[in-house]
Design a protein around this motif. Structure first.
Motif, PDB file in Angstrom:
ATOM      1  N   ALA A  45       0.860  -0.900  -0.248  1.00  0.00           N
ATOM      2  CA  ALA A  45       0.101  -0.096   0.157  1.00  0.00           C
ATOM      3  C   ALA A  45       0.789   1.411  -0.076  1.00  0.00           C
ATOM      4  CB  ALA A  45      -0.753  -0.087   1.165  1.00  0.00           C
ATOM      5  N   GLN A  46       0.224   2.271  -0.606  1.00  0.00           N
ATOM      6  CA  GLN A  46       0.772   3.395  -0.274  1.00  0.00           C
ATOM      7  C   GLN A  46      -0.188   4.678   0.497  1.00  0.00           C
ATOM      8  OE1 GLN A  46       3.463   5.947  -3.858  1.00  0.00           O
ATOM      9  NE2 GLN A  46       1.536   7.441  -3.653  1.00  0.00           N
ATOM     10  N   GLN A  75      -8.519   2.852   7.708  1.00  0.00           N
ATOM     11  CA  GLN A  75      -9.288   2.373   6.777  1.00  0.00           C
ATOM     12  C   GLN A  75      -7.529   1.718   5.636  1.00  0.00           C
ATOM     13  OE1 GLN A  75     -11.405   4.055   7.580  1.00  0.00           O
ATOM     14  NE2 GLN A  75     -11.402   5.598   6.076  1.00  0.00           N
ATOM     15  N   TRP A  76      -7.372   0.911   6.001  1.00  0.00           N
ATOM     16  CA  TRP A  76      -5.481   1.113   5.850  1.00  0.00           C
ATOM     17  C   TRP A  76      -5.178  -0.573   5.092  1.00  0.00           C
ATOM     18  CZ3 TRP A  76      -1.517  -1.710   8.591  1.00  0.00           C
ATOM     19  CH2 TRP A  76      -2.512  -2.555  10.215  1.00  0.00           C
ATOM     20  N   TYR A  77      -5.972  -2.025   5.870  1.00  0.00           N
ATOM     21  CA  TYR A  77      -5.910  -2.701   5.515  1.00  0.00           C
ATOM     22  C   TYR A  77      -7.151  -3.338   4.616  1.00  0.00           C
ATOM     23  CZ  TYR A  77      -9.043  -4.310   9.345  1.00  0.00           C
ATOM     24  OH  TYR A  77     -10.104  -3.619   9.991  1.00  0.00           O
ATOM     25  N   PRO A  78      -6.394  -4.905   4.077  1.00  0.00           N
ATOM     26  CA  PRO A  78      -7.206  -5.162   3.311  1.00  0.00           C
ATOM     27  C   PRO A  78      -8.175  -6.230   4.520  1.00  0.00           C
ATOM     28  CG  PRO A  78      -5.424  -6.022   2.004  1.00  0.00           C
ATOM     29  CD  PRO A  78      -5.350  -4.944   3.618  1.00  0.00           C
ATOM     30  N   LYS A  79      -8.810  -5.517   4.271  1.00  0.00           N
ATOM     31  CA  LYS A  79     -10.585  -5.930   5.299  1.00  0.00           C
ATOM     32  C   LYS A  79     -11.974  -6.211   4.705  1.00  0.00           C
ATOM     33  CE  LYS A  79     -14.007  -3.652   8.254  1.00  0.00           C
ATOM     34  NZ  LYS A  79     -14.627  -1.477   8.828  1.00  0.00           N
ATOM     35  N   VAL A  80     -12.138  -7.461   5.262  1.00  0.00           N
ATOM     36  CA  VAL A  80     -12.905  -8.344   4.998  1.00  0.00           C
ATOM     37  C   VAL A  80     -14.127  -7.876   4.801  1.00  0.00           C
ATOM     38  CG1 VAL A  80     -14.299 -10.743   4.943  1.00  0.00           C
ATOM     39  CG2 VAL A  80     -11.890 -10.736   5.264  1.00  0.00           C
ATOM     40  N   VAL A  81     -14.680  -7.977   3.780  1.00  0.00           N
ATOM     41  CA  VAL A  81     -16.629  -7.326   3.976  1.00  0.00           C
ATOM     42  C   VAL A  81     -17.340  -8.565   4.732  1.00  0.00           C
ATOM     43  CG1 VAL A  81     -18.846  -6.991   2.042  1.00  0.00           C
ATOM     44  CG2 VAL A  81     -16.300  -6.197   1.170  1.00  0.00           C
ATOM     45  N   GLU A  82     -18.754  -7.214   5.429  1.00  0.00           N
ATOM     46  CA  GLU A  82     -19.181  -8.505   6.243  1.00  0.00           C
ATOM     47  C   GLU A  82     -20.356  -8.849   5.632  1.00  0.00           C
ATOM     48  OE1 GLU A  82     -20.176  -9.911   8.323  1.00  0.00           O
ATOM     49  OE2 GLU A  82     -20.230  -8.419  10.282  1.00  0.00           O
ATOM     50  N   TYR A  83     -20.534 -10.221   5.937  1.00  0.00           N
ATOM     51  CA  TYR A  83     -22.029 -10.353   4.518  1.00  0.00           C
ATOM     52  C   TYR A  83     -22.658 -11.123   6.141  1.00  0.00           C
ATOM     53  CZ  TYR A  83     -24.052 -15.029   2.557  1.00  0.00           C
ATOM     54  OH  TYR A  83     -25.088 -15.802   1.825  1.00  0.00           O
ATOM     55  N   ASP A  84     -23.962 -10.915   5.738  1.00  0.00           N
ATOM     56  CA  ASP A  84     -24.664 -10.909   7.462  1.00  0.00           C
ATOM     57  C   ASP A  84     -26.203 -11.203   6.885  1.00  0.00           C
ATOM     58  OD1 ASP A  84     -26.220  -8.676   5.976  1.00  0.00           O
ATOM     59  OD2 ASP A  84     -25.766  -7.760   7.124  1.00  0.00           O
ATOM     60  N   TYR A  85     -27.198 -11.543   7.489  1.00  0.00           N
ATOM     61  CA  TYR A  85     -28.534 -12.076   6.516  1.00  0.00           C
ATOM     62  C   TYR A  85     -29.009 -11.114   5.333  1.00  0.00           C
ATOM     63  CZ  TYR A  85     -30.707  -8.251   8.978  1.00  0.00           C
ATOM     64  OH  TYR A  85     -31.331  -6.630   9.192  1.00  0.00           O
ATOM     65  N   GLN A  86     -28.295 -10.171   4.814  1.00  0.00           N
ATOM     66  CA  GLN A  86     -29.173  -9.425   3.985  1.00  0.00           C
ATOM     67  C   GLN A  86     -28.116  -9.814   2.592  1.00  0.00           C
ATOM     68  OE1 GLN A  86     -31.061  -5.937   4.855  1.00  0.00           O
ATOM     69  NE2 GLN A  86     -29.408  -5.378   5.772  1.00  0.00           N
ATOM     70  N   GLY A  87     -26.902 -11.043   3.178  1.00  0.00           N
ATOM     71  CA  GLY A  87     -25.518 -11.315   2.306  1.00  0.00           C
ATOM     72  C   GLY A  87     -24.588 -10.564   2.250  1.00  0.00           C
ATOM     73  N   TRP A  88     -23.930  -9.912   1.438  1.00  0.00           N
ATOM     74  CA  TRP A  88     -22.443  -9.893   1.413  1.00  0.00           C
ATOM     75  C   TRP A  88     -23.266  -7.725   1.447  1.00  0.00           C
ATOM     76  CZ3 TRP A  88     -18.092 -11.263   2.311  1.00  0.00           C
ATOM     77  CH2 TRP A  88     -17.940 -12.653   2.088  1.00  0.00           C
ATOM     78  N   ASN A  89     -21.833  -7.268   2.077  1.00  0.00           N
ATOM     79  CA  ASN A  89     -22.489  -5.605   1.980  1.00  0.00           C
ATOM     80  C   ASN A  89     -21.129  -5.161   1.620  1.00  0.00           C
ATOM     81  OD1 ASN A  89     -25.011  -5.019   4.037  1.00  0.00           O
ATOM     82  ND2 ASN A  89     -23.945  -7.121   4.907  1.00  0.00           N
ATOM     83  N   HIS A 107     -14.708  -5.131  15.466  1.00  0.00           N
ATOM     84  CA  HIS A 107     -14.690  -4.526  13.961  1.00  0.00           C
ATOM     85  C   HIS A 107     -13.855  -3.625  13.053  1.00  0.00           C
ATOM     86  CE1 HIS A 107     -17.532  -1.525  13.977  1.00  0.00           C
ATOM     87  NE2 HIS A 107     -18.214  -2.087  14.600  1.00  0.00           N
ATOM     88  N   ASP A 108     -12.699  -3.753  14.268  1.00  0.00           N
ATOM     89  CA  ASP A 108     -11.593  -2.382  12.417  1.00  0.00           C
ATOM     90  C   ASP A 108     -10.092  -2.363  13.775  1.00  0.00           C
ATOM     91  OD1 ASP A 108     -10.734  -1.815  10.617  1.00  0.00           O
ATOM     92  OD2 ASP A 108     -12.298   0.277  10.699  1.00  0.00           O
ATOM     93  N   PHE A 109      -9.497  -1.626  13.379  1.00  0.00           N
ATOM     94  CA  PHE A 109      -8.558  -1.033  14.122  1.00  0.00           C
ATOM     95  C   PHE A 109      -7.733  -0.577  12.987  1.00  0.00           C
ATOM     96  CE2 PHE A 109      -4.444  -1.631  15.407  1.00  0.00           C
ATOM     97  CZ  PHE A 109      -3.731  -1.233  16.066  1.00  0.00           C
ATOM     98  N   MET A 110      -7.176   0.753  14.052  1.00  0.00           N
ATOM     99  CA  MET A 110      -6.578   2.353  13.467  1.00  0.00           C
ATOM    100  C   MET A 110      -5.728   2.309  14.672  1.00  0.00           C
ATOM    101  SD  MET A 110      -6.587   5.285  14.043  1.00  0.00           S
ATOM    102  CE  MET A 110      -7.799   5.875  15.564  1.00  0.00           C
ATOM    103  N   TRP A 111      -4.805   2.825  13.553  1.00  0.00           N
ATOM    104  CA  TRP A 111      -3.460   3.665  14.665  1.00  0.00           C
ATOM    105  C   TRP A 111      -2.934   4.629  13.633  1.00  0.00           C
ATOM    106  CZ3 TRP A 111       1.634   2.999  11.461  1.00  0.00           C
ATOM    107  CH2 TRP A 111       1.443   2.096  11.121  1.00  0.00           C
ATOM    108  N   ALA A 112      -1.913   4.882  14.026  1.00  0.00           N
ATOM    109  CA  ALA A 112      -1.318   6.787  14.048  1.00  0.00           C
ATOM    110  C   ALA A 112       0.072   6.752  14.170  1.00  0.00           C
ATOM    111  CB  ALA A 112      -2.116   7.794  14.560  1.00  0.00           C
ATOM    112  N   ALA A 113       0.712   7.327  13.130  1.00  0.00           N
ATOM    113  CA  ALA A 113       2.258   7.304  14.154  1.00  0.00           C
ATOM    114  C   ALA A 113       2.949   9.057  13.895  1.00  0.00           C
ATOM    115  CB  ALA A 113       3.198   6.580  13.294  1.00  0.00           C
TER     116      ALA A 113
END
Length: 622
Positions: free
Chosen positions: A167-168, A190-204, A273-279
C-alpha cells in the motif's frame, strides 16, 4: 511475571468474550481473526504487509466468493469518490449550507483527489490470497476486491486465508492518510485489506464513496514495524509496552528498546470490527483514569500553544465517563485513546482521530463507541442509528457536564426543521452513499436521527426511553442491530406498538404539524378541538391553563400505539380515548368554561418535532 501477564490477557479476553456470548439475541453473525504484519517505509510512504485471517462462516449459506475492502484506491484521480464529490459540489443549495460559497461540497474532499500526483495517491494492491496454499482468483473493482474461491466455504465452517499486500499512504484528504493540515505524519485508518461483512442480507460490498463503514466482529493482532523515531498509537492494547516505553510501560520499568533503525509495535484488540493506528515523531501522550472505567489516553502533536487544550480534553472526557456509563451503559474495554490526526473527527474501536482539541467533538467521537463500535449497526444502510444516536447522546452528556437540566436536543430539532423546509429532504432510510446532496445526508443522519431518540421520549415517556437505551445496549452490544431490532426493544419495554413511528419518521418525509382548533360549548360541556395539519400522526399532549392559575394536561394517545405513556409531572392529567390516525380532527371536553381559559398549548415540552409551532398555542386575552 510473564505467566501472570499472559493470565491477565487471557482473563480480559475471556471477560469480553463472555459479554459477547451473553449479549446474543438469536441471530448468527460471522467471526474473524486477523494477524497482520506490516513494514512501513517512512521515506516512500509505502508499506508491505501480510495477513493471516481465520474466518468463521457461521451462516447457513455456502460461500463461493469473498470480498475485501481496499479503501485507499478511492484516493486516485477519476475514482468514484473523486467524481462523486465533484458532482455533488456542483449543486447550489437554496438553504444555507456549511460551505461559505453555498455549494454542496464535502468541504474536506472538494476536487482535491483529482489533483493528486502519483506520489500523493493512495493504493492498496493485493498480490495474492491463498487458502491451504492454493492461490485464489482475484477480481478488482476499484475499492472492492472480489476473491473467487476455488473451493466453497461451507456453512458453519472455518477457513484460513493468507494475504500478501502492498500500500501507499495517500495524502490526507478524507479520514486517513499522511501529512494532514496539522502536520501529523500518518493517520492510518482503512489501511489494511478488510473482509466485507456477510450477514442475513448477504454481502455488504459497498464501494468507498466517502460515507460510512460496516465490519465483521473479531480479534486483531497487529505488528507494525516502523522507524524507531516514530511514536505509534492505536485503538488497542500495546503488548510489548515495556520494550517500547514512550509512556506505555508499567511504572518503574526501564524500556529495553532493541538496536537498529526500526522497532516493531505489537498491538492487540479483541472483539472489535476494525483497527486504526497513527504515527508521528513528535507525538506526546497524557493519561487519565476514570471512575470504574477505562484508562484514557490523549495523544497529540507536541506544540506548547495547544498543550493546555489537550489537557482539558483529557480532564473533560474523564469527567464525562460516569455520565455516559449510567445513561448508555459501561465501556467494556481497558483503554480508550483520543488521537490527533485525520480531517476532523472520525471514530474507530477503542480510539478516535481528532483534528484538534475540541471537547464537543471528543465526546461525540467517544459516544460512537456505543453507537457503532458496540452497537454495530450497518452505517451505510442506517446512518441515523449511528450518527443520529451519537449526536443525541453527545447533547445529553454535554448538557449534564455543563449543569443544564431539561431538554438538550434543541440544535438537532432546528437542523431537522431546516431540512424539512428545504425541499431537499429524502427519507432517512436512504443508503448513505445515495443521498442527492451532502446537506440532506448530514441533516437526516445526524439531526433527524437525534430527534428520533429525543422524540421517542415524548412518545413513551422520558424514563421509559432511558430504560430502552440501556435495554438496547445490553441486548445488542457486540451485534449488528437493525431498525426493527431497536423498535422491538422499545416495544417490549414500553408495552406499546411503535412500528408506525419508524415507518413515518425514518421511511418517509412526512412531517408533523398540529394546530389548536375551536373552543365551543356542546351539551353543556366546553369542547376543545385539535387539528392534524401535517401528514404524520402523533400522540398529543395538550396543556390547558386557566386564569386562576390552575392547569390540566390532556393526553391523547395515537390509536396505532395501543398504549399510553406514564405521567411525567405533577400536573393533573386526563387520558382520552386514542386518536384514530385516519381522522384529521379530535375533540375533547375540558373541566372549566370558555371564559375561564387563559391558554391552550399543544406539546408544551416542545419535544414533538412540529414544523409549525406558531399554531400550537392559543392565548385568550383578558
Amino acid at each position: 511475571m510473564k505467566k501472570l501477564f499472559l493470565f491477565s490477557v487471557l482473563l480480559t479476553s475471556a471477560m469480553i468474550s463472555s459479554l459477547f456470548v451473553e449479549a446474543q439475541p438469536d441471530r448468527w453473525q460471522q467471526r474473524i481473526k486477523y494477524q497482520i504484519n506490516v513494514n512501513m517505509n517512512v521515506n516512500t510512504n509505502r508499506f508491505t504487509g501480510t495477513e493471516k485471517i481465520d474466518y468463521w462462516n457461521n451462516s447457513p449459506d455456502t460461500l463461493t466468493r469473498i470480498f475485501f475492502h481496499l479503501y485507499w484506491n478511492a484516493f486516485q484521480p477519476n475514482s468514484s469518490m473523486d467524481v462523486r464529490s465533484r458532482e455533488l459540489g456542483k449543486t447550489v443549495l437554496r438553504e444555507p449550507s456549511r460551505m461559505s460559497d453555498g455549494l454542496d461540497w464535502d468541504a474536506r474532499v472538494k476536487d482535491r483527489i483529482s489533483k493528486l500526483t502519483p506520489e500523493q495517491i493512495g493504493f492498496q494492491q493485493v498480490a495474492s490470497v491463498k487458502i491451504a496454499g492454493v492461490a485464489q482468483e482475484l477480481k478488482m473493482h476499484e475499492t472492492i476486491l472480489e476473491v473467487v474461491l476455488a473451493k466453497p466455504i461451507m456453512p458453519k465452517s472455518k477457513v484460513q486465508l493468507d494475504v500478501q499486500f502492498e500500500a501507499q499512504v495517500p495524502q490526507q484528504i478524507r479520514r486517513s492518510g499522511r501529512d494532514n493540515a496539522e502536520g501529523i505524519r500518518y493517520s492510518m485508518s482503512q489501511w489494511y485489506p478488510k473482509v466485507v461483512e456477510y450477514d442475513y442480507q448477504g454481502w455488504n460490498a459497498n464501494p468507498y464513496i466517502a460515507r460510512e463503514f460496516y465490519g465483521v466482529w473479531g480479534d486483531f493482532d497487529v505488528n507494525i514495524t516502523i522507524d524507531k523515531n516514530y511514536f505509534v498509537t492505536a485503538g488497542g492494547d500495546l503488548m510489548n509496552a515495556n520494550e517500547i516505553g514512550r509512556g506505555y510501560e508499567v511504572a518503574g520499568t526501564k524500556p529495553s528498546t532493541p538496536a537498529g533503525n526500526t522497532v516493531t509495535w505489537k498491538w492487540q484488540a479483541y472483539n472489535v470490527h476494525d483497527f486504526m493506528w497513527a504515527a508521528d515523531p513528535n507525538y506526546k501522550m497524557i493519561t487519565r483514569t476514570t471512575v470504574n472505567g477505562p484508562l484514557i489516553r490523549v495523544v497529540y502533536k507536541a506544540v506548547d500553544s495547544v498543550d493546555s487544550r489537550w489537557q482539558r480534553v483529557a480532564d473533560s472526557t474523564a469527567l464525562a465517563y460516569p455520565i455516559i456509563a449510567k445513561t448508555f451503559g459501561p465501556y467494556p474495554y481497558k483503554t480508550y485513546t483520543f488521537i490527533q490526526g485525520g480531517d476532523g473527527g472520525m471514530e474507530y474501536p477503542m480510539a478516535t482521530l481528532l483534528k484538534n482539541a475540541s471537547i464537543g467533538t471528543a465526546i461525540h467521537e467517544w459516544m460512537h463507541s456505543w453507537y457503532q463500535m458496540m452497537l454495530g449497526s450497518n452505517e451505510a444502510l442506517y446512518p441515523w442509528m449511528d450518527e443520529g444516536f451519537t449526536d443525541y447522546a453527545t447533547s445529553r452528556v454535554m448538557a449534564e457536564m455543563r449543569g443544564r437540566s431539561g431538554f438538550a436536543a434543541e440544535g438537532s430539532y432546528r437542523s431537522y426543521f431546516n431540512l424539512a423546509k428545504s425541499g431537499l429532504e429524502e427519507p432517512a432510510s436512504t443508503h448513505a452513499d445515495h443521498f442527492n446532496t451532502n446537506f440532506a445526508y448530514s441533516a437526516a443522519a445526524y439531526s433527524k436521527g437525534a430527534v428520533f431518540m429525543a422524540q421517542l421520549g415524548y412518545i413513551v415517556g422520558e424514563k421509559v426511553r432511558d430504560q430502552i437505551l440501556l435495554d438496547y445496549y445490553y441486548q445488542w452490544r457486540f451485534k449488528h442491530p437493525n431498525p426493527n431490532d431497536l423498535i422491538r426493544v422499545a416495544e417490549k419495554r414500553s408495552g406499546m406498538e411503535l412500528d408506525w413511528y419508524k415507518e413515518y419518521w425514518i421511511n418517509s418525509t412526512k412531517t408533523i404539524d398540529y394546530a389548536v382548533g375551536d373552543i365551543n360549548v356542546e351539551n353543556g360541556k366546553t369542547m376543545l378541538s385539535v387539528k392534524r395539519i401535517g401528514k404524520m400522526p402523533m400522540p398529543i399532549d395538550v396543556l390547558v391553563t386557566y386564569k386562576d392559575g390552575s392547569k390540566e394536561m390532556h393526553v391523547i394517545a395515537l390509536d396505532l400505539m395501543y398504549g399510553t405513556k406514564p405521567a411525567e409531572n405533577e400536573i393533573p392529567r386526563t387520558n382520552h380515548t386514542p386518536w384514530r390516525w385516519t381522522h384529521p380532527e379530535y375533540k375533547f371536553a375540558i373541566a372549566k368554561g370558555i371564559q375561564e381559559i387563559k391558554s391552550v398549548e399543544i406539546d408544551p415540552s416542545m419535544r414533538m418535532a412540529d414544523i409549525n409551532r406558531n399554531n400550537n398555542k392559543l392565548v385568550i386575552p383578558d
